[in-house]
Design a protein around this motif. Structure first.
Motif, PDB file in Angstrom:
ATOM      1  N   PHE A 174       0.875  -1.164  -0.005  1.00  0.00           N
ATOM      2  CA  PHE A 174      -0.203  -0.014  -0.079  1.00  0.00           C
ATOM      3  C   PHE A 174       0.812   1.192  -0.142  1.00  0.00           C
ATOM      4  CE2 PHE A 174      -0.697  -0.634   4.776  1.00  0.00           C
ATOM      5  CZ  PHE A 174       0.380  -0.464   4.895  1.00  0.00           C
ATOM      6  N   SER A 175       0.115   2.478  -0.177  1.00  0.00           N
ATOM      7  CA  SER A 175       0.861   3.667  -0.234  1.00  0.00           C
ATOM      8  C   SER A 175       1.709   4.020   0.991  1.00  0.00           C
ATOM      9  CB  SER A 175      -0.042   4.803  -0.815  1.00  0.00           C
ATOM     10  OG  SER A 175       0.483   6.012  -0.387  1.00  0.00           O
ATOM     11  N   MET A 234       0.037   1.238  -9.909  1.00  0.00           N
ATOM     12  CA  MET A 234      -0.392   2.846 -10.085  1.00  0.00           C
ATOM     13  C   MET A 234      -1.484   3.074  -9.395  1.00  0.00           C
ATOM     14  SD  MET A 234      -0.945   4.761 -13.646  1.00  0.00           S
ATOM     15  CE  MET A 234       0.689   4.279 -14.284  1.00  0.00           C
ATOM     16  N   MET A 235      -2.598   2.419  -9.276  1.00  0.00           N
ATOM     17  CA  MET A 235      -3.826   2.731  -8.502  1.00  0.00           C
ATOM     18  C   MET A 235      -3.285   2.632  -6.847  1.00  0.00           C
ATOM     19  SD  MET A 235      -7.055   1.171 -10.470  1.00  0.00           S
ATOM     20  CE  MET A 235      -8.034   1.668  -9.011  1.00  0.00           C
ATOM     21  N   LEU A 236      -2.532   1.872  -6.530  1.00  0.00           N
ATOM     22  CA  LEU A 236      -2.198   1.791  -5.072  1.00  0.00           C
ATOM     23  C   LEU A 236      -1.613   3.182  -4.763  1.00  0.00           C
ATOM     24  CD1 LEU A 236      -0.854  -1.914  -4.428  1.00  0.00           C
ATOM     25  CD2 LEU A 236      -2.856  -0.974  -3.772  1.00  0.00           C
ATOM     26  N   LEU A 252      12.279  -1.083  -6.873  1.00  0.00           N
ATOM     27  CA  LEU A 252      12.319  -0.780  -8.363  1.00  0.00           C
ATOM     28  C   LEU A 252      10.884  -0.519  -8.746  1.00  0.00           C
ATOM     29  CD1 LEU A 252      11.899  -2.895 -10.871  1.00  0.00           C
ATOM     30  CD2 LEU A 252      14.317  -3.525 -10.167  1.00  0.00           C
ATOM     31  N   LEU A 253      10.075  -1.341  -8.280  1.00  0.00           N
ATOM     32  CA  LEU A 253       8.649  -1.364  -8.394  1.00  0.00           C
ATOM     33  C   LEU A 253       7.688  -0.875  -7.431  1.00  0.00           C
ATOM     34  CD1 LEU A 253       7.850  -5.271  -9.400  1.00  0.00           C
ATOM     35  CD2 LEU A 253       8.036  -3.246 -10.968  1.00  0.00           C
ATOM     36  N   LEU A 254       8.341  -0.438  -6.042  1.00  0.00           N
ATOM     37  CA  LEU A 254       7.534   0.114  -5.059  1.00  0.00           C
ATOM     38  C   LEU A 254       7.743   1.576  -5.204  1.00  0.00           C
ATOM     39  CD1 LEU A 254       8.330  -2.266  -2.213  1.00  0.00           C
ATOM     40  CD2 LEU A 254       6.522  -2.145  -3.410  1.00  0.00           C
ATOM     41  N   LEU A 259       5.248   3.465  -2.693  1.00  0.00           N
ATOM     42  CA  LEU A 259       4.481   2.357  -1.932  1.00  0.00           C
ATOM     43  C   LEU A 259       5.541   1.726  -1.089  1.00  0.00           C
ATOM     44  CD1 LEU A 259       2.645   0.542  -5.120  1.00  0.00           C
ATOM     45  CD2 LEU A 259       1.994   2.410  -3.390  1.00  0.00           C
ATOM     46  N   CYS A 260       4.919   0.767   0.006  1.00  0.00           N
ATOM     47  CA  CYS A 260       5.788  -0.090   0.670  1.00  0.00           C
ATOM     48  C   CYS A 260       5.078  -1.430   0.995  1.00  0.00           C
ATOM     49  CB  CYS A 260       5.816   0.486   2.083  1.00  0.00           C
ATOM     50  SG  CYS A 260       4.203   1.050   2.997  1.00  0.00           S
ATOM     51  N   ALA A 261       5.897  -2.364   1.312  1.00  0.00           N
ATOM     52  CA  ALA A 261       5.517  -3.692   1.536  1.00  0.00           C
ATOM     53  C   ALA A 261       5.560  -4.049   2.817  1.00  0.00           C
ATOM     54  CB  ALA A 261       6.552  -4.863   0.792  1.00  0.00           C
ATOM     55  N   ARG A 262       4.489  -4.461   3.696  1.00  0.00           N
ATOM     56  CA  ARG A 262       4.493  -4.905   5.118  1.00  0.00           C
ATOM     57  C   ARG A 262       3.918  -6.234   5.384  1.00  0.00           C
ATOM     58  NH1 ARG A 262       3.120  -0.603   8.604  1.00  0.00           N
ATOM     59  NH2 ARG A 262       3.303  -2.171  10.125  1.00  0.00           N
TER      60      ARG A 262
END
Length: 305
Positions: A174-175, A234-236, A252-254, A259-262
């Motif tokens: 998510f953002s 992109m929507m996220l 490179l994708l986030l 965005l971040c990954a949790r």
């Protein structure tokens, strides 16, 4: 007299040995000797004298070899003019959708250079198996642990090999501006009041006994299905209150979408990535594997609790 006879004589003249010439030409020594006798009979002259040092051209043989070598050289040049261009090696891969595919294939293309091609086909799980059985270098399949056993059995029925290449728990993407971005720990039911984007996979199993406020699950809002990974990311980034479950993703994708990954308490149901192949792995496939391994290491390092 034919071209084969001349090539045999030229090779004997070059090596000075009938046995060595036969080995170089990939023919049996008796066949080569027979061809030389046929050529000598046709011309009515002896072309070679057999000595303890090997086959030595006679004066007539030297004259023939001079003309034969010139003629054979011209024939080789003529054939090269009409020879089909050498096909460049191409890595052919069938894969189920994954956000990592685009950057992985792009980096693989860079590492392989312009002399190699890449052909990737997006497919569902069974289509990947068929594509590999019909000639693709390999296939990438993302699935649940439970699905992996059935897919492996189907692949083996087609004469294919299957390697469990990676196994990882889903994470929340998510953002950094999401209301829960700073929540520690992040607990799944807290997310259910926010819009979720999905690639069509079923929600990971959530055992109620391990959840706080389990009554908050499942999602309170409709789930929006977006199969395309690029659109989903992109929507996220644009709709900062949305979230999705996915495999760990590299910076490179986030980063382009902030965005971040949790990790989140209550999310279970590991996903595996299978590599499906027909035979020994090619050097082209090795290059793709190395790139994906690098991206996965970066992705794992980007996940926070």
């Amino acid at each position: 007299m034919n071209i084969t006879h001349l090539r045999y004589a030229a090779e004997v003249g070059r090596t000075g040995s009938i046995s060595q010439a036969a080995e170089n030409l990939g023919v049996g020594q008796p066949n080569l000797s027979k061809a030389l006798k046929e050529l000598e009979a046709k011309l009515g002259v002896a072309l070679f004298t057999r000595t303890s040092r090997g086959a030595v051209p006679t004066p007539q043989g030297q004259a023939l070899l001079q003309q034969a070598n010139a003629l054979l050289s011209q024939l080789d040049e003529l054939e090269s003019l009409f020879a089909s261009p050498q096909e460049h090696p191409t890595l052919t891969v069938a894969a189920t959708p994954s956000p990592l595919l685009a950057p992985a294939l792009a980096e693989t293309a860079v590492r392989l250079g312009i002399e190699a091609g890449i052909a990737m086909t997006a497919a569902d799980k069974d289509e990947v198996l068929r594509a590999v059985a019909e000639g693709a270098d390999g296939g990438l399949v993302r699935c649940t642990v439970q699905e992996a056993a059935a897919l492996t059995a189907r692949a083996q029925g087609l004469g294919l090999t299957v390697q469990i290449w990676r196994q990882a728990a889903p994470v929340v993407i998510f953002s950094r501006s999401h209301p829960l971005a700073q929540s520690h720990p992040l607990v799944y039911p807290e997310l259910t009041v926010y819009p979720r984007l999905s690639d069509g996979d079923r929600l990971p199993t959530l055992p109620d006994g391990k959840l706080k406020h389990a009554s908050a699950a499942p999602d309170r809002l409709p789930v929006c299905q977006i199969d395309d990974a690029a659109v989903r990311l992109m929507m996220l980034g644009r709709r900062t209150q949305t979230y999705c479950f996915d495999e760990p993703l590299p910076p490179l994708l986030l980063s382009p979408h902030d965005l971040c990954a949790r990790k989140a308490v209550g999310i279970v149901g590991d996903r595996v990535t299978l590599w499906v192949a027909r035979e020994a792995q090619t050097a082209l496939a090795d290059a793709l594997h190395a790139v994906l391994d690098d991206l996965w290491r970066q992705a794992d390092a980007a996940v926070t609790s």
